[in-house]
Write a protein that holds these residues in place. Structure first.
Motif, PDB file in Angstrom:
ATOM      1  N   VAL A 186      21.271  60.493  56.363  1.00 21.43           N
ATOM      2  CA  VAL A 186      20.143  59.690  56.822  1.00 21.43           C
ATOM      3  C   VAL A 186      20.101  59.651  58.349  1.00 21.43           C
ATOM      4  CG1 VAL A 186      19.314  57.300  56.979  1.00 21.43           C
ATOM      5  CG2 VAL A 186      19.893  58.273  54.749  1.00 21.43           C
ATOM      6  N   LYS A 187      21.262  59.442  58.956  1.00 17.31           N
ATOM      7  CA  LYS A 187      21.322  59.328  60.418  1.00 17.31           C
ATOM      8  C   LYS A 187      21.059  60.653  61.112  1.00 17.31           C
ATOM      9  CE  LYS A 187      24.496  55.425  60.068  1.00 17.31           C
ATOM     10  NZ  LYS A 187      25.879  54.910  60.284  1.00 17.31           N
ATOM     11  N   ALA A 188      21.312  61.749  60.410  1.00 14.32           N
ATOM     12  CA  ALA A 188      21.083  63.076  60.979  1.00 14.32           C
ATOM     13  C   ALA A 188      19.734  63.659  60.582  1.00 14.32           C
ATOM     14  CB  ALA A 188      22.197  64.024  60.534  1.00 14.32           C
ATOM     15  N   SER A 189      18.915  62.880  59.897  1.00 16.12           N
ATOM     16  CA  SER A 189      17.679  63.400  59.305  1.00 16.12           C
ATOM     17  C   SER A 189      16.568  63.654  60.306  1.00 16.12           C
ATOM     18  CB  SER A 189      17.165  62.433  58.235  1.00 16.12           C
ATOM     19  OG  SER A 189      16.748  61.201  58.827  1.00 16.12           O
ATOM     20  N   GLY A 190      16.646  63.023  61.482  1.00 16.59           N
ATOM     21  CA  GLY A 190      15.542  63.111  62.432  1.00 16.59           C
ATOM     22  C   GLY A 190      14.494  62.045  62.202  1.00 16.59           C
ATOM     23  N   LEU A 191      14.606  61.271  61.110  1.00 16.64           N
ATOM     24  CA  LEU A 191      13.696  60.161  60.847  1.00 16.64           C
ATOM     25  C   LEU A 191      14.242  58.898  61.517  1.00 16.64           C
ATOM     26  CD1 LEU A 191      13.136  62.267  58.539  1.00 16.64           C
ATOM     27  CD2 LEU A 191      12.553  60.318  57.087  1.00 16.64           C
ATOM     28  N   ALA A 192      13.360  57.966  61.820  1.00 15.27           N
ATOM     29  CA  ALA A 192      13.812  56.644  62.251  1.00 15.27           C
ATOM     30  C   ALA A 192      14.492  55.994  61.054  1.00 15.27           C
ATOM     31  CB  ALA A 192      12.626  55.809  62.722  1.00 15.27           C
ATOM     32  N   TRP A 193      15.768  55.611  61.212  1.00 14.09           N
ATOM     33  CA  TRP A 193      16.519  55.154  60.045  1.00 14.09           C
ATOM     34  C   TRP A 193      17.049  53.740  60.224  1.00 14.09           C
ATOM     35  CZ3 TRP A 193      21.421  53.551  61.064  1.00 14.09           C
ATOM     36  CH2 TRP A 193      22.037  54.048  62.220  1.00 14.09           C
ATOM     37  N   THR A 194      17.206  53.059  59.102  1.00  8.87           N
ATOM     38  CA  THR A 194      17.899  51.779  59.025  1.00  8.87           C
ATOM     39  C   THR A 194      18.728  51.797  57.754  1.00  8.87           C
ATOM     40  OG1 THR A 194      15.984  50.696  60.046  1.00  8.87           O
ATOM     41  CG2 THR A 194      17.652  49.261  59.057  1.00  8.87           C
ATOM     42  N   VAL A 195      19.958  51.290  57.832  1.00 10.13           N
ATOM     43  CA  VAL A 195      20.841  51.226  56.672  1.00 10.13           C
ATOM     44  C   VAL A 195      21.083  49.764  56.312  1.00 10.13           C
ATOM     45  CG1 VAL A 195      23.182  51.673  55.833  1.00 10.13           C
ATOM     46  CG2 VAL A 195      21.965  53.428  57.138  1.00 10.13           C
ATOM     47  N   LEU A 196      20.923  49.451  55.042  1.00  7.77           N
ATOM     48  CA  LEU A 196      21.196  48.108  54.518  1.00  7.77           C
ATOM     49  C   LEU A 196      22.439  48.184  53.646  1.00  7.77           C
ATOM     50  CD1 LEU A 196      17.608  47.007  53.411  1.00  7.77           C
ATOM     51  CD2 LEU A 196      18.666  46.859  55.685  1.00  7.77           C
ATOM     52  N   ARG A 197      23.421  47.311  53.937  1.00  2.99           N
ATOM     53  CA  ARG A 197      24.667  47.277  53.165  1.00  2.99           C
ATOM     54  C   ARG A 197      24.839  45.897  52.527  1.00  2.99           C
ATOM     55  NH1 ARG A 197      29.188  50.035  57.152  1.00  2.99           N
ATOM     56  NH2 ARG A 197      28.503  52.216  56.978  1.00  2.99           N
ATOM     57  N   PRO A 198      24.290  45.699  51.333  1.00  4.67           N
ATOM     58  CA  PRO A 198      24.437  44.399  50.674  1.00  4.67           C
ATOM     59  C   PRO A 198      25.810  44.209  50.054  1.00  4.67           C
ATOM     60  CG  PRO A 198      23.208  45.886  49.274  1.00  4.67           C
ATOM     61  CD  PRO A 198      23.432  46.618  50.572  1.00  4.67           C
ATOM     62  N   SER A 199      26.209  42.952  49.948  1.00  2.00           N
ATOM     63  CA  SER A 199      27.429  42.582  49.237  1.00  2.00           C
ATOM     64  C   SER A 199      27.154  42.570  47.733  1.00  2.00           C
ATOM     65  CB  SER A 199      27.905  41.213  49.729  1.00  2.00           C
ATOM     66  OG  SER A 199      29.166  40.893  49.180  1.00  2.00           O
ATOM     67  N   SER A 200      28.070  42.022  46.977  1.00  2.00           N
ATOM     68  CA  SER A 200      27.926  41.934  45.520  1.00  2.00           C
ATOM     69  C   SER A 200      26.679  41.120  45.165  1.00  2.00           C
ATOM     70  CB  SER A 200      29.176  41.252  44.935  1.00  2.00           C
ATOM     71  OG  SER A 200      29.053  41.073  43.549  1.00  2.00           O
ATOM     72  N   PHE A 201      25.859  41.648  44.256  1.00  2.00           N
ATOM     73  CA  PHE A 201      24.616  40.974  43.872  1.00  2.00           C
ATOM     74  C   PHE A 201      24.894  39.776  42.952  1.00  2.00           C
ATOM     75  CE2 PHE A 201      22.072  45.181  44.171  1.00  2.00           C
ATOM     76  CZ  PHE A 201      21.904  44.998  45.534  1.00  2.00           C
ATOM     77  N   ALA A 202      24.184  38.683  43.201  1.00  2.51           N
ATOM     78  CA  ALA A 202      24.238  37.544  42.285  1.00  2.51           C
ATOM     79  C   ALA A 202      23.834  37.967  40.882  1.00  2.51           C
ATOM     80  CB  ALA A 202      23.334  36.421  42.795  1.00  2.51           C
ATOM     81  N   SER A 203      22.887  38.872  40.789  1.00  3.49           N
ATOM     82  CA  SER A 203      22.352  39.289  39.490  1.00  3.49           C
ATOM     83  C   SER A 203      23.336  40.093  38.661  1.00  3.49           C
ATOM     84  CB  SER A 203      21.072  40.111  39.693  1.00  3.49           C
ATOM     85  OG  SER A 203      21.324  41.212  40.546  1.00  3.49           O
ATOM     86  N   ASN A 204      24.473  40.472  39.240  1.00  5.05           N
ATOM     87  CA  ASN A 204      25.473  41.191  38.443  1.00  5.05           C
ATOM     88  C   ASN A 204      25.917  40.375  37.235  1.00  5.05           C
ATOM     89  OD1 ASN A 204      25.370  43.306  40.242  1.00  5.05           O
ATOM     90  ND2 ASN A 204      27.322  42.850  41.231  1.00  5.05           N
ATOM     91  N   VAL A 205      25.887  39.049  37.339  1.00  4.75           N
ATOM     92  CA  VAL A 205      26.348  38.218  36.222  1.00  4.75           C
ATOM     93  C   VAL A 205      25.420  38.334  35.020  1.00  4.75           C
ATOM     94  CG1 VAL A 205      27.499  36.588  37.770  1.00  4.75           C
ATOM     95  CG2 VAL A 205      25.157  36.116  37.005  1.00  4.75           C
TER      96      VAL A 205
END
Length: 275
Positions: A115-134
């Motif tokens: 993604v970072k090498a793609s040439g596109l404007a990029w943003t990365v989202l790193r979420p923690s464990s989802f509440a909905s996993n339960v």
């Protein structure tokens, strides 16, 4: 036009609704046909080319059965060829960290690099464990992380951050770590569920070796099992005891706490838990 991959999943479905409510033009991508969906397959380049035609930005969420960056790479190639200008990649907390000689989220790490090498404007989202996993857990709730706490996050908040990043400037080249406002272990989540729902929510500690065997017996690919157990071991050792301010800073409001999520969740409205 914003293309949403994983549009029928937990985060993607929230994001489609939120962007539509903002009046944004949205194209929802799925491997299966359905109302309001564009069918495409990450293993079919022609379908990806059709999906990205006329698109400004891509929300990139892949969930391969066997961990691989191949789907991310295929979408990035199609996006570049179509003149897409921006990509927001949904990754995972801890990606790239090493633990006991193993790399947490190794396939996400490879995809992030692409993604970072793609040439596109990029943003990365790193979420923690989802509440909905339960929602997907049997009862008693299996606990593979012991007393270790995690910054459990509402997937609706993750989608809200994605919507903000996709529709406002100033996020290119940023990586955001998304957590809830509190650190919770599985037993603490269960206690909150009991309090909100008024019904017992038992838990059962599951050693990692047992979790591995259970997943293998269920038919999960060994590579997927290895990746899952690596993440579990990393969290069980306390490395995911992280709370950040990225959600409130980006949304201008507090991150949703677990009790609030439970009250609004299908657990509460359908009273699906039994002791």
């Amino acid at each position: 036009m914003i293309l949403i991959t994983g549009a029928t999943g937990t985060v993607g479905s929230h994001l489609v609704r939120q962007l539509t409510a903002r009046g944004e033009a949205v194209r929802a991508l799925s491997r299966k046909p359905g109302e309001g969906l564009v069918r495409a397959d990450f293993d079919d380049p022609a379908s990806l080319a059709a999906a990205v035609a006329g698109v400004r930005a891509v929300f990139l969420l892949t969930a391969p059965v066997t961990p691989t960056p191949a789907h991310d790479l295929a979408m990035l190639e199609a996006a570049r060829s179509a003149g897409v200008t921006a990509v927001v990649k949904l990754s995972a907390i801890g990606t790239g960290q090493t633990f006991e000689g193993r790399t947490v989220g190794a396939w996400h790490q490879e995809a992030e690099r692409a993604v970072k090498a793609s040439g596109l404007a990029w943003t990365v989202l790193r979420p923690s464990s989802f509440a909905s996993n339960v929602l997907r857990l049997p009862r008693p709730m299996p606990n593979t992380t012991g007393t270790a706490a995690q910054g459990v996050v509402d997937p609706g908040d993750v989608a809200a951050v994605a919507a903000e990043v996709l529709t406002s400037p100033g996020h290119a080249g940023r990586t955001y770590t998304l957590t809830g406002p509190e650190l919770l272990s599985v037993p603490e989540q269960a206690a909150i569920m009991e309090s909100v729902l008024g019904t017992p929510v038992p838990t059962a500690d599951v050693p990692l070796d047992a979790a591995r065997e259970q997943m293998l017996r269920s038919g999960a690919p060994p590579a997927a099992v290895d990746a899952a157990v690596t993440g579990m071991a990393w969290a069980r050792a306390g490395h995911n005891a992280v709370v950040t301010g990225d959600v409130p800073r980006l949304l201008g409001r507090p991150a949703t706490d677990f009790a609030t999520w439970v009250r609004a969740s299908p657990l509460n409205s359908a009273n699906r838990i039994s002791g």
